[in-house]
Design a protein around this motif. Structure first.
Motif, PDB file in Angstrom:
ATOM      1  N   UNK A 264       0.726  -1.327   0.192  1.00  0.00           N
ATOM      2  CA  UNK A 264      -0.058   0.108   0.015  1.00  0.00           C
ATOM      3  C   UNK A 264       0.739   1.138  -0.163  1.00  0.00           C
ATOM      4  N   UNK A 265       1.821   1.200   0.665  1.00  0.00           N
ATOM      5  CA  UNK A 265       3.103   2.366   0.583  1.00  0.00           C
ATOM      6  C   UNK A 265       3.485   2.694  -0.678  1.00  0.00           C
ATOM      7  N   UNK A 266       3.707   1.457  -1.376  1.00  0.00           N
ATOM      8  CA  UNK A 266       4.114   1.886  -2.774  1.00  0.00           C
ATOM      9  C   UNK A 266       3.284   2.191  -3.518  1.00  0.00           C
ATOM     10  N   UNK A 267       1.931   2.019  -3.554  1.00  0.00           N
ATOM     11  CA  UNK A 267       0.805   2.630  -4.270  1.00  0.00           C
ATOM     12  C   UNK A 267       0.731   3.978  -3.903  1.00  0.00           C
ATOM     13  N   UNK A 268       0.801   4.272  -2.691  1.00  0.00           N
ATOM     14  CA  UNK A 268       0.613   5.898  -2.507  1.00  0.00           C
ATOM     15  C   UNK A 268       1.810   6.584  -3.202  1.00  0.00           C
ATOM     16  N   UNK A 269       3.165   5.896  -3.109  1.00  0.00           N
ATOM     17  CA  UNK A 269       4.227   6.549  -3.558  1.00  0.00           C
ATOM     18  C   UNK A 269       3.999   6.854  -5.264  1.00  0.00           C
ATOM     19  N   UNK A 270       3.401   5.632  -5.680  1.00  0.00           N
ATOM     20  CA  UNK A 270       3.324   5.829  -7.176  1.00  0.00           C
ATOM     21  C   UNK A 270       2.097   6.735  -7.776  1.00  0.00           C
ATOM     22  N   UNK A 271       1.231   6.726  -6.756  1.00  0.00           N
ATOM     23  CA  UNK A 271       0.072   7.934  -7.024  1.00  0.00           C
ATOM     24  C   UNK A 271       0.786   9.202  -6.981  1.00  0.00           C
ATOM     25  N   UNK A 272       1.599   9.488  -5.887  1.00  0.00           N
ATOM     26  CA  UNK A 272       2.246  10.749  -5.773  1.00  0.00           C
ATOM     27  C   UNK A 272       3.139  11.218  -6.740  1.00  0.00           C
TER      28      UNK A 272
ATOM     29  N   UNK B  24       4.268   5.364 -15.765  1.00  0.00           N
ATOM     30  CA  UNK B  24       3.170   4.436 -16.702  1.00  0.00           C
ATOM     31  C   UNK B  24       3.784   3.012 -16.509  1.00  0.00           C
ATOM     32  N   UNK B  25       4.971   2.923 -16.864  1.00  0.00           N
ATOM     33  CA  UNK B  25       5.592   1.346 -17.095  1.00  0.00           C
ATOM     34  C   UNK B  25       5.741   0.736 -15.337  1.00  0.00           C
ATOM     35  N   UNK B  26       6.043   1.502 -14.519  1.00  0.00           N
ATOM     36  CA  UNK B  26       6.106   1.282 -13.228  1.00  0.00           C
ATOM     37  C   UNK B  26       4.664   0.818 -12.854  1.00  0.00           C
ATOM     38  N   UNK B  27       3.705   1.541 -13.019  1.00  0.00           N
ATOM     39  CA  UNK B  27       2.361   1.250 -12.651  1.00  0.00           C
ATOM     40  C   UNK B  27       1.976   0.012 -12.983  1.00  0.00           C
ATOM     41  N   UNK B  28       2.117  -0.241 -14.713  1.00  0.00           N
ATOM     42  CA  UNK B  28       1.811  -1.303 -15.151  1.00  0.00           C
ATOM     43  C   UNK B  28       2.531  -2.674 -14.341  1.00  0.00           C
TER      44      UNK B  28
END
Length: 71
Positions: A23-31, A47-51
């Motif tokens: 979940x922390x990684x998800x928040x960092x990616x959204x930020x 975008x590649x990291x999110x995929x």
């Protein structure tokens, strides 16, 4: 010998830690997505990291489902 209940509690703690990190990684990616909005090169990298994150989430969910089903 380790009691079965102790082992289950340890596994539960490990799963919670993994979920918290995920979940922390998800928040960092959204930020990052919000911060670098408009920068084309950064958007492509993020975008590649999110995929990769989404794909890894699917794999992790499948593995956890299989492990839980075996019990």
């Amino acid at each position: 010998l380790i009691c079965k209940e102790e082992l289950l509690m340890k596994n539960k703690k490990i799963r919670r830690c993994i979920l918290a990190i995920w979940l922390i990684i998800a928040v960092v990616l959204l930020t990052l997505v919000y911060r670098y909005n408009g920068n084309e090169k950064a958007e492509q990298i993020i975008s590649k990291l999110v995929w990769i994150y989404v794909f890894a989430s699917c794999i992790m969910t499948g593995v956890m489902y299989k492990l839980k089903k075996k019990k």
